[in-house]
Design a protein around this motif. Structure first.
Motif, PDB file in Angstrom:
ATOM      1  N   LEU A  92      29.176   5.477  59.135  1.00 58.75           N
ATOM      2  CA  LEU A  92      28.829   5.247  57.737  1.00 58.75           C
ATOM      3  C   LEU A  92      30.052   4.906  56.900  1.00 58.75           C
ATOM      4  N   GLY A  93      31.191   5.441  57.268  1.00 62.29           N
ATOM      5  CA  GLY A  93      32.391   5.255  56.457  1.00 62.29           C
ATOM      6  C   GLY A  93      33.175   4.007  56.751  1.00 62.29           C
ATOM      7  N   ILE A  94      32.925   3.354  57.879  1.00 61.69           N
ATOM      8  CA  ILE A  94      33.730   2.201  58.253  1.00 61.69           C
ATOM      9  C   ILE A  94      32.965   0.938  57.919  1.00 61.69           C
ATOM     10  N   GLY A  95      33.573   0.087  57.130  1.00 63.65           N
ATOM     11  CA  GLY A  95      32.996  -1.210  56.776  1.00 63.65           C
ATOM     12  C   GLY A  95      33.996  -2.295  57.087  1.00 63.65           C
ATOM     13  N   GLU A  96      33.696  -3.467  56.613  1.00 66.71           N
ATOM     14  CA  GLU A  96      34.621  -4.569  56.830  1.00 66.71           C
ATOM     15  C   GLU A  96      35.828  -4.371  55.921  1.00 66.71           C
ATOM     16  N   ALA A  97      36.990  -4.407  56.503  1.00 71.53           N
ATOM     17  CA  ALA A  97      38.211  -4.264  55.711  1.00 71.53           C
ATOM     18  C   ALA A  97      38.472  -5.566  54.970  1.00 71.53           C
ATOM     19  N   GLN A  98      38.767  -5.443  53.705  1.00 73.04           N
ATOM     20  CA  GLN A  98      39.084  -6.612  52.904  1.00 73.04           C
ATOM     21  C   GLN A  98      40.561  -6.577  52.568  1.00 73.04           C
ATOM     22  N   GLU A  99      41.114  -7.743  52.449  1.00 74.24           N
ATOM     23  CA  GLU A  99      42.529  -7.837  52.163  1.00 74.24           C
ATOM     24  C   GLU A  99      42.792  -7.477  50.710  1.00 74.24           C
ATOM     25  N   ALA A 100      43.806  -6.655  50.475  1.00 76.84           N
ATOM     26  CA  ALA A 100      44.147  -6.244  49.122  1.00 76.84           C
ATOM     27  C   ALA A 100      44.751  -7.415  48.362  1.00 76.84           C
ATOM     28  N   PRO A 101      44.461  -7.521  47.064  1.00 73.72           N
ATOM     29  CA  PRO A 101      45.067  -8.591  46.278  1.00 73.72           C
ATOM     30  C   PRO A 101      46.574  -8.390  46.197  1.00 73.72           C
ATOM     31  N   PRO A 102      47.319  -9.466  46.044  1.00 72.28           N
ATOM     32  CA  PRO A 102      48.777  -9.307  45.968  1.00 72.28           C
ATOM     33  C   PRO A 102      49.154  -8.490  44.730  1.00 72.28           C
ATOM     34  N   PRO A 103      50.188  -7.660  44.835  1.00 73.76           N
ATOM     35  CA  PRO A 103      50.591  -6.836  43.693  1.00 73.76           C
ATOM     36  C   PRO A 103      51.156  -7.689  42.563  1.00 73.76           C
ATOM     37  N   ARG A 104      50.926  -7.222  41.335  1.00 69.47           N
ATOM     38  CA  ARG A 104      51.478  -7.909  40.174  1.00 69.47           C
ATOM     39  C   ARG A 104      52.713  -7.156  39.716  1.00 69.47           C
ATOM     40  N   THR A 105      53.733  -7.896  39.354  1.00 70.28           N
ATOM     41  CA  THR A 105      54.951  -7.292  38.838  1.00 70.28           C
ATOM     42  C   THR A 105      55.124  -7.732  37.396  1.00 70.28           C
ATOM     43  N   VAL A 106      55.294  -6.771  36.513  1.00 68.36           N
ATOM     44  CA  VAL A 106      55.491  -7.061  35.101  1.00 68.36           C
ATOM     45  C   VAL A 106      56.814  -6.433  34.690  1.00 68.36           C
ATOM     46  N   THR A 107      57.673  -7.220  34.077  1.00 69.09           N
ATOM     47  CA  THR A 107      58.952  -6.721  33.596  1.00 69.09           C
ATOM     48  C   THR A 107      58.895  -6.632  32.080  1.00 69.09           C
ATOM     49  N   VAL A 108      59.188  -5.461  31.545  1.00 68.93           N
ATOM     50  CA  VAL A 108      59.162  -5.246  30.104  1.00 68.93           C
ATOM     51  C   VAL A 108      60.562  -4.857  29.670  1.00 68.93           C
ATOM     52  N   LEU A 109      61.086  -5.602  28.728  1.00 66.80           N
ATOM     53  CA  LEU A 109      62.406  -5.306  28.190  1.00 66.80           C
ATOM     54  C   LEU A 109      62.233  -4.574  26.866  1.00 66.80           C
ATOM     55  N   SER A 110      62.964  -3.514  26.680  1.00 71.03           N
ATOM     56  CA  SER A 110      62.880  -2.792  25.412  1.00 71.03           C
ATOM     57  C   SER A 110      64.266  -2.312  25.036  1.00 71.03           C
ATOM     58  N   ARG A 111      64.432  -2.108  23.753  1.00 66.27           N
ATOM     59  CA  ARG A 111      65.704  -1.593  23.258  1.00 66.27           C
ATOM     60  C   ARG A 111      65.471  -0.171  22.781  1.00 66.27           C
ATOM     61  N   VAL A 112      66.057   0.749  23.472  1.00 67.04           N
ATOM     62  CA  VAL A 112      65.907   2.151  23.133  1.00 67.04           C
ATOM     63  C   VAL A 112      67.280   2.704  22.819  1.00 67.04           C
ATOM     64  N   GLN A 113      67.337   3.409  21.706  1.00 67.71           N
ATOM     65  CA  GLN A 113      68.608   4.031  21.332  1.00 67.71           C
ATOM     66  C   GLN A 113      68.913   5.149  22.326  1.00 67.71           C
ATOM     67  N   ALA A 114      70.128   5.203  22.795  1.00 69.60           N
ATOM     68  CA  ALA A 114      70.530   6.226  23.759  1.00 69.60           C
ATOM     69  C   ALA A 114      70.417   7.605  23.117  1.00 69.60           C
ATOM     70  N   PRO A 115      69.878   8.570  23.864  1.00 66.38           N
ATOM     71  CA  PRO A 115      69.757   9.924  23.305  1.00 66.38           C
ATOM     72  C   PRO A 115      71.124  10.550  23.064  1.00 66.38           C
ATOM     73  N   THR A 116      71.191  11.358  22.019  1.00 67.23           N
ATOM     74  CA  THR A 116      72.457  12.009  21.683  1.00 67.23           C
ATOM     75  C   THR A 116      72.586  13.368  22.345  1.00 67.23           C
ATOM     76  N   GLY A 117      71.489  13.846  22.964  1.00 67.04           N
ATOM     77  CA  GLY A 117      71.525  15.141  23.621  1.00 67.04           C
ATOM     78  C   GLY A 117      70.756  16.200  22.857  1.00 67.04           C
ATOM     79  N   ASP A 118      70.402  15.927  21.590  1.00 63.95           N
ATOM     80  CA  ASP A 118      69.676  16.897  20.775  1.00 63.95           C
ATOM     81  C   ASP A 118      68.165  16.694  20.816  1.00 63.95           C
ATOM     82  N   GLU A 119      67.724  15.570  21.329  1.00 63.75           N
ATOM     83  CA  GLU A 119      66.295  15.293  21.322  1.00 63.75           C
ATOM     84  C   GLU A 119      65.739  15.213  22.741  1.00 63.75           C
TER      85      GLU A 119
END
Length: 127
Positions: free
Chosen positions: A28-55
């Motif tokens: 019951l648990g075994i069916g036709e195996a389907q090929e997984a879609p290719p993985p998507r890669t997303v690159t996000v650039l952000s500007r984050v202020q470096a923590p000062t150690g207090d937060e």
């Protein structure tokens, strides 16, 4: 007069019944195996202020949309995004072969920003 069954016969009968049950569940648990879609890669650039150690820095990530995906693909996408996965349903014995199950609901919904390490709950149905 009928002779009572020996322990060997009872053990063999029990083992045969168990084997038939396991084979039934696997079939019951075994069916036709389907090929997984290719993985998507997303690159996000952000500007984050470096923590000062207090937060405290809390990194949040948007939950990917996995509704309609195979269970194995959904697990990979959610774990790659940094989330834990909790499955609901998945049959009496759970999801034995992940590619035979499809995500039909997720909580929280796609796009909600959560802290990495949070749990995303998914509801499954057979494909």
């Amino acid at each position: 007069m009928r002779r009572p069954a020996s322990w060997t016969a009872v053990a063999l009968g029990t083992a045969a019944g168990f084997l038939v049950g396991v084979l039934f569940v696997v079939a019951l648990g075994i069916g036709e195996a389907q090929e997984a879609p290719p993985p998507r890669t997303v690159t996000v650039l952000s500007r984050v202020q470096a923590p000062t150690g207090d937060e405290t820095v809390v990194t949040k990530t948007a939950v990917p949309d996995v509704v309609g995906e195979r269970l194995d693909v959904a697990h990979e996408r959610l774990e790659r995004a940094g989330f834990m996965v909790k499955e609901e349903e998945g049959g009496f014995f759970g999801s034995i072969v992940d590619s035979n199950w499809e995500v039909v609901e997720q909580d929280p919904a796609a796009g909600i920003a959560l802290e990495r390490g949070s749990t995303v709950q998914i509801k499954l149905d057979r494909r």
